[in-house]
Design an enzyme around this catalytic site. Structure first.
Site, PDB file in Angstrom:
ATOM      1  N   LYS A   1       0.862  -1.187   0.000  1.00  0.00           N
ATOM      2  CA  LYS A   1       0.000   0.000   0.000  1.00  0.00           C
ATOM      3  C   LYS A   1       0.893   1.230   0.000  1.00  0.00           C
ATOM      4  CE  LYS A   1      -3.142   2.702   2.980  1.00  0.00           C
ATOM      5  NZ  LYS A   1      -4.004   2.713   4.195  1.00  0.00           N
TER       6      LYS A   1
ATOM      7  N   ASP B   1      -2.461  10.310   3.496  1.00  0.00           N
ATOM      8  CA  ASP B   1      -3.858   9.918   3.716  1.00  0.00           C
ATOM      9  C   ASP B   1      -4.555  10.959   4.582  1.00  0.00           C
ATOM     10  OD1 ASP B   1      -6.267   8.673   4.048  1.00  0.00           O
ATOM     11  OD2 ASP B   1      -5.519   7.066   5.351  1.00  0.00           O
TER      12      ASP B   1
ATOM     13  N   LYS C   1      -9.916  13.149   8.088  1.00  0.00           N
ATOM     14  CA  LYS C   1      -9.384  12.846   9.424  1.00  0.00           C
ATOM     15  C   LYS C   1      -9.291  14.139  10.230  1.00  0.00           C
ATOM     16  CE  LYS C   1      -6.345   8.952   8.064  1.00  0.00           C
ATOM     17  NZ  LYS C   1      -6.951   7.872   8.848  1.00  0.00           N
TER      18      LYS C   1
ATOM     19  N   ASP D   1       1.723   6.457   5.405  1.00  0.00           N
ATOM     20  CA  ASP D   1       0.755   5.496   4.873  1.00  0.00           C
ATOM     21  C   ASP D   1       1.245   4.788   3.598  1.00  0.00           C
ATOM     22  OD1 ASP D   1      -1.621   4.291   5.529  1.00  0.00           O
ATOM     23  OD2 ASP D   1      -2.874   5.665   4.376  1.00  0.00           O
TER      24      ASP D   1
ATOM     25  N   ASP E   1     -12.109   7.190   3.921  1.00  0.00           N
ATOM     26  CA  ASP E   1     -10.878   6.968   4.675  1.00  0.00           C
ATOM     27  C   ASP E   1     -10.482   5.484   4.688  1.00  0.00           C
ATOM     28  OD1 ASP E   1      -8.678   7.652   6.135  1.00  0.00           O
ATOM     29  OD2 ASP E   1      -9.742   7.922   8.040  1.00  0.00           O
TER      30      ASP E   1
ATOM     31  N   GLU F   1      -9.448   3.795   2.314  1.00  0.00           N
ATOM     32  CA  GLU F   1      -8.949   3.860   0.937  1.00  0.00           C
ATOM     33  C   GLU F   1      -7.900   2.796   0.639  1.00  0.00           C
ATOM     34  OE1 GLU F   1      -7.601   5.440   3.324  1.00  0.00           O
ATOM     35  OE2 GLU F   1      -5.483   5.130   2.925  1.00  0.00           O
TER      36      GLU F   1
ATOM     37  N   ARG G   1      -7.738  -0.358   1.281  1.00  0.00           N
ATOM     38  CA  ARG G   1      -8.270  -1.619   0.736  1.00  0.00           C
ATOM     39  C   ARG G   1      -8.712  -1.443  -0.713  1.00  0.00           C
ATOM     40  NH1 ARG G   1     -12.581  -1.872   5.482  1.00  0.00           N
ATOM     41  NH2 ARG G   1     -10.878  -0.743   6.440  1.00  0.00           N
TER      42      ARG G   1
HETATM   43  N1  BES Z   1      -4.076   4.707   6.914  1.00  0.00           N
HETATM   44  C1  BES Z   1      -5.171   4.448   7.769  1.00  0.00           C
HETATM   45  C2  BES Z   1      -4.858   3.448   8.880  1.00  0.00           C
HETATM   46  C3  BES Z   1      -3.845   3.877   9.911  1.00  0.00           C
HETATM   47  C4  BES Z   1      -4.260   4.327  11.150  1.00  0.00           C
HETATM   48  C5  BES Z   1      -2.498   3.751   9.677  1.00  0.00           C
HETATM   49  C6  BES Z   1      -3.339   4.684  12.098  1.00  0.00           C
HETATM   50  C7  BES Z   1      -1.555   4.102  10.642  1.00  0.00           C
HETATM   51  C8  BES Z   1      -1.989   4.571  11.855  1.00  0.00           C
HETATM   52  C9  BES Z   1      -6.320   3.861   6.956  1.00  0.00           C
HETATM   53  O1  BES Z   1      -6.414   4.296   5.639  1.00  0.00           O
HETATM   54  C10 BES Z   1      -7.595   4.283   7.629  1.00  0.00           C
HETATM   55  O2  BES Z   1      -7.847   5.455   7.663  1.00  0.00           O
HETATM   56  N2  BES Z   1      -8.334   3.313   8.147  1.00  0.00           N
HETATM   57  C11 BES Z   1      -9.551   3.579   8.807  1.00  0.00           C
HETATM   58  C12 BES Z   1     -10.554   2.574   8.319  1.00  0.00           C
HETATM   59  C13 BES Z   1     -11.964   2.883   8.723  1.00  0.00           C
HETATM   60  C14 BES Z   1     -12.448   4.152   8.080  1.00  0.00           C
HETATM   61  C15 BES Z   1     -12.853   1.730   8.336  1.00  0.00           C
HETATM   62  C16 BES Z   1      -9.318   3.452  10.311  1.00  0.00           C
HETATM   63  O3  BES Z   1      -8.549   2.596  10.733  1.00  0.00           O
HETATM   64  O4  BES Z   1      -9.888   4.234  11.056  1.00  0.00           O
HETATM   65 ZN    ZN Z   2      -4.692   4.888   4.761  1.00  0.00          ZN
HETATM   66 MN    MN Z   3      -7.478   6.098   5.428  1.00  0.00          MN
END
Ligand code: BES
Ligand code: ZN
Ligand code: MN
Length: 493
Positions: A261, A266, A273, A284, A343, A345, A347
């Protein structure tokens, strides 16, 4: 910085620092007992007085020790001999180096501990070399006054019971793997104004040219032609176009495909966020950085396997062109996806990259991604979540991680978790709609895109980034799982 080795007795070593290890609850033995005698029993007295206890990562610097050719001696605790493993020696090396590289040290010499059960002298040398190398590094890339100075040479002093060719190999491997980890750390630490999909791809091209990897970079038009509707939807909010980098290392037998990824920033997109959540989101792309770094090492070490590295590079930003909640996307494999949170994204990006890797005739897949905060909630900041569709392959990846001294832990993939991503209007939706089981629902989403290929997903959202420095590592990108991928490839056929 380079690694060398020597079998010179400790008291005759010439360097700025001599580093020796001390086991917990043991008297000095072998070459260290000889050293202690040369120092008139100084080390024994320090131990008897309780100044040197040998506890893991304990550091005792001694200056102007009579009887030595080095002006400084550092004793680093190794903990109990029967507990030591690869990771323990890496940490001992890092802790030692971190404590002494604040000043201009040119040459470090370290005694490679011998007599560690489970570890050959060669393996111990590799661990210590890797550890010292990382302890010598700082993230102060953008600081006008550096606060850390890498020595020109790190000399590993080994006992005579290792072969020269074995040590040469260990040092070559340690150096190559360390440079790869450093590359991953550097890429993660680069600010998003400098590292974005096109500049990451350019960097990959340079590395490929230098190391002899085949390199293919798909631009936005080619991605359109490859029907990567999910990846392109994420990229659409940004001014910067998406890229897919495909690196190929040619060997024999089956093909291992590594997929990363690479969200170079992000923001969350329209599901924006908060400032606090966004602050570190340049990290990310740590999955893609690990893949690029591992491919560099795999090429340099000329490992015998066929390996393909796929890096999916986008920026996730909100704008008038950004994908919206309720949008339905069509991924490369034909599956339709309802977007309910922009967010989630990672996946989406991986969906197309994994399907592409499958189409390149991968026999085994590993993907790395900073995918979910939920995984960090489940396992903490230092452990990666491991999920997959094939137990034997998961075991193989776990044992590679173990050998590399990196921490991964399996999470379950029971079929019922798939209920979480069922959509009313499309084949699947991109969020579980609940915080519970978030790391697993994300993995279940990815599973839809790997067909029947044995696949492992490593969620590195925790270990990819260190918020604060600690005894063994600086804050920032950690370069995690690069060495696991190299180890996995080394044993792959
Ligand atoms: N890049 C983030 C995940 C992340 C969180 C990486 C903290 C490093 C530290 C990912 O794209 C994300 O935002 N995931 C969301 C998913 C949710 C919206 C289903 C999350 O984990 O909140
Ligand atoms: Zn992300
Ligand atoms: Mn995200």
């Amino acid at each position: 910085m380079r690694l060398t080795f020597s079998t010179t007795p400790f008291h005759e070593i010439e360097a700025d620092w001599l580093i020796v290890g001390a086991w917990e609850n043991e008297v000095w033995q072998g070459a260290l007992a000889d050293l202690d005698r040369k120092l008139d029993g100084t080390l024994t007295r320090l131990r008897e007085r309780g100044d040197i206890r040998g506890k893991a990562k304990e550091l005792t610097p001694l200056y102007e020790v009579r009887g030595l050719k080095t002006p400084r001696l550092l004793v680093v605790g190794l903990g109990k001999r029967d507990k030591i493993d690869f990771a323990g020696l890496v940490d001992a090396g890092s802790a030692a180096a971190r404590s002494i590289t604040g000043k201009g040290t040119k040459r470090l010499a370290i005694a490679v501990p011998d007599g560690a059960p489970q570890l050959t002298v060669e393996t111990a040398a590799r661990a210590v070399g890797v550890g010292l190398w990382h302890g010598c590094e700082g993230p102060g890339l953008r600081k006008s006054k550096p606060d850390r100075f890498a020595p020109a040479e790190i000399c590993l002093i080994t006992s005579a019971n290792a072969t020269t060719s074995g040590l040469e190999r260990a040092i070559h491997e340690a150096e190559t793997e360390s440079r790869a980890v450093s590359l991953a750390r550097e890429l993660v630490n680069l600010p998003p104004c400098e590292l974005f999909p096109e500049s990451f791809a350019e960097r990959a091209r340079e590395i490929a040219e230098r190391t002899g990897l085949d390199c293919q970079i798909l631009d936005e038009n080619q991605l359109e032609g490859e029907r990567m509707g999910a990846l392109l939807a994420v990229a659409r909010g940004s001014e910067r176009p998406a890229r897919l980098v495909v690196l190929r290392h040619h060997g024999q037998g089956n093909t291992l495909s590594l997929v990363g990824k690479g969200v170079t920033f992000d923001s969350g997109g329209l599901s924006l966020k908060t400032n606090e959540q966004m602050a570190d989101m340049k990290c990310d792309m740590a999955g893609a950085a690990a893949v690029l770094a591992a491919m560099q090492a795999i090429a340099e070490l000329k490992l015998p396997a066929n390996v393909i590295g796929v890096m999916a590079l986008v920026e996730n930003l909100p704008s008038g062109k950004a994908m919206k909640l309720g949008d339905v996307l069509r991924a490369r494999n034909g599956k339709t996806i309802e977007v309910l949170n922009t967010d989630a994204e990672g996946r989406l990006v991986l969906a197309d990259a994994l399907a592409y890797a499958v189409d390149q005739k991968a026999d085994h897949l590993v993907n790395l991604a900073t995918l979910t905060g939920a995984c960090v909630v489940a396992l903490g900041t230092e452990v990666a979540g491991l999920m997959g569709n094939n137990e034997a392959w998961s075991e193989q990846v776990l044992s590679a991680a173990k050998a590399a001294g990196e921490k991964a832990w399996p999470l379950p993939m029971f079929p019922h978790y798939s209920e979480l991503i069922k959509s009313d209007i499309a084949d699947i939706k991109n969020t579980g709609g609940t915080r519970y089981g978030g790391a697993i629902s994300a993995a279940k989403f990815l599973e839809e895109f790997v067909g029947n290929v044995p696949w492992v997903h490593l969620d590195i959202a925790g270990p990819a980034w260190a918020e604060r420095e600690n005894a063994v590592l600086d804050a920032g990108g950690t370069g995690c799982f690069v060495r696991t991928l190299v180890e996995l490839t080394r044993n792959y056929s």
